[in-house]
Design a protein around this motif. Structure first.
Motif, PDB file in Angstrom:
ATOM      1  N   GLY A  36       1.026  -1.317   0.258  1.00 52.99           N
ATOM      2  CA  GLY A  36       0.153   0.023  -0.401  1.00 52.99           C
ATOM      3  C   GLY A  36       0.851   1.633  -0.064  1.00 52.99           C
ATOM      4  N   GLU A  37       1.696   1.218  -0.334  1.00 49.60           N
ATOM      5  CA  GLU A  37       3.185   1.921  -0.140  1.00 49.60           C
ATOM      6  C   GLU A  37       3.382   2.797  -1.432  1.00 49.60           C
ATOM      7  N   THR A  38       3.276   4.194  -1.253  1.00 50.64           N
ATOM      8  CA  THR A  38       3.118   4.587  -2.561  1.00 50.64           C
ATOM      9  C   THR A  38       4.467   5.750  -2.975  1.00 50.64           C
ATOM     10  N   LEU A  39       5.158   6.293  -3.846  1.00 50.95           N
ATOM     11  CA  LEU A  39       6.321   7.442  -4.130  1.00 50.95           C
ATOM     12  C   LEU A  39       5.872   8.378  -2.892  1.00 50.95           C
ATOM     13  N   ALA A  40       5.323   8.985  -3.259  1.00 51.80           N
ATOM     14  CA  ALA A  40       4.630   9.768  -1.889  1.00 51.80           C
ATOM     15  C   ALA A  40       5.170   9.840  -0.468  1.00 51.80           C
ATOM     16  N   ASP A  41       4.604   8.916   0.168  1.00 54.99           N
ATOM     17  CA  ASP A  41       4.944   8.098   1.226  1.00 54.99           C
ATOM     18  C   ASP A  41       5.928   7.946   1.442  1.00 54.99           C
ATOM     19  N   LEU A  42       7.212   6.874   0.698  1.00 46.22           N
ATOM     20  CA  LEU A  42       8.052   6.829   1.147  1.00 46.22           C
ATOM     21  C   LEU A  42       9.238   8.510   1.060  1.00 46.22           C
TER      22      LEU A  42
END
Length: 89
Positions: A36-42
């Motif tokens: 569920g992780e996105t590039l924005a989350d990272l």
């Protein structure tokens, strides 16, 4: 008078629009993508305070990503802020 006020407001808007977030960190680390992780989350987790869009672009560049579809467990190289890399010191 109205022209002066309009000019000042326009000038401030242009000036403030040109002030970016903190620069993308030079240091990198390799992380494993969670479900569920996105590039924005990272970007927000590893480079807080930096321009999220610029960090996402750098992650794409570092990993030769054409699209933003992430698979859990995928290793990615990401920019990392000094305070994150040093454990928040």
């Amino acid at each position: 008078m109205a022209l002066l006020v309009t000019g000042v407001i326009t000038g401030l808007g242009l000036f403030l629009a040109g002030v970016p977030g903190a620069a993308v960190p030079e240091r990198t680390t390799t992380v494993s993508v969670s479900a569920g992780e996105t590039l924005a989350d990272l970007a927000e987790r590893f480079a807080p305070g930096s321009d999220t869009g610029a960090v996402v672009a750098k992650i794409k560049e570092l990993n030769s990503l054409e699209n933003a579809v992430l698979v859990p467990g995928l290793p990615l190289t990401v920019p990392v802020a000094a305070e994150v890399a040093e454990g928040g010191r």
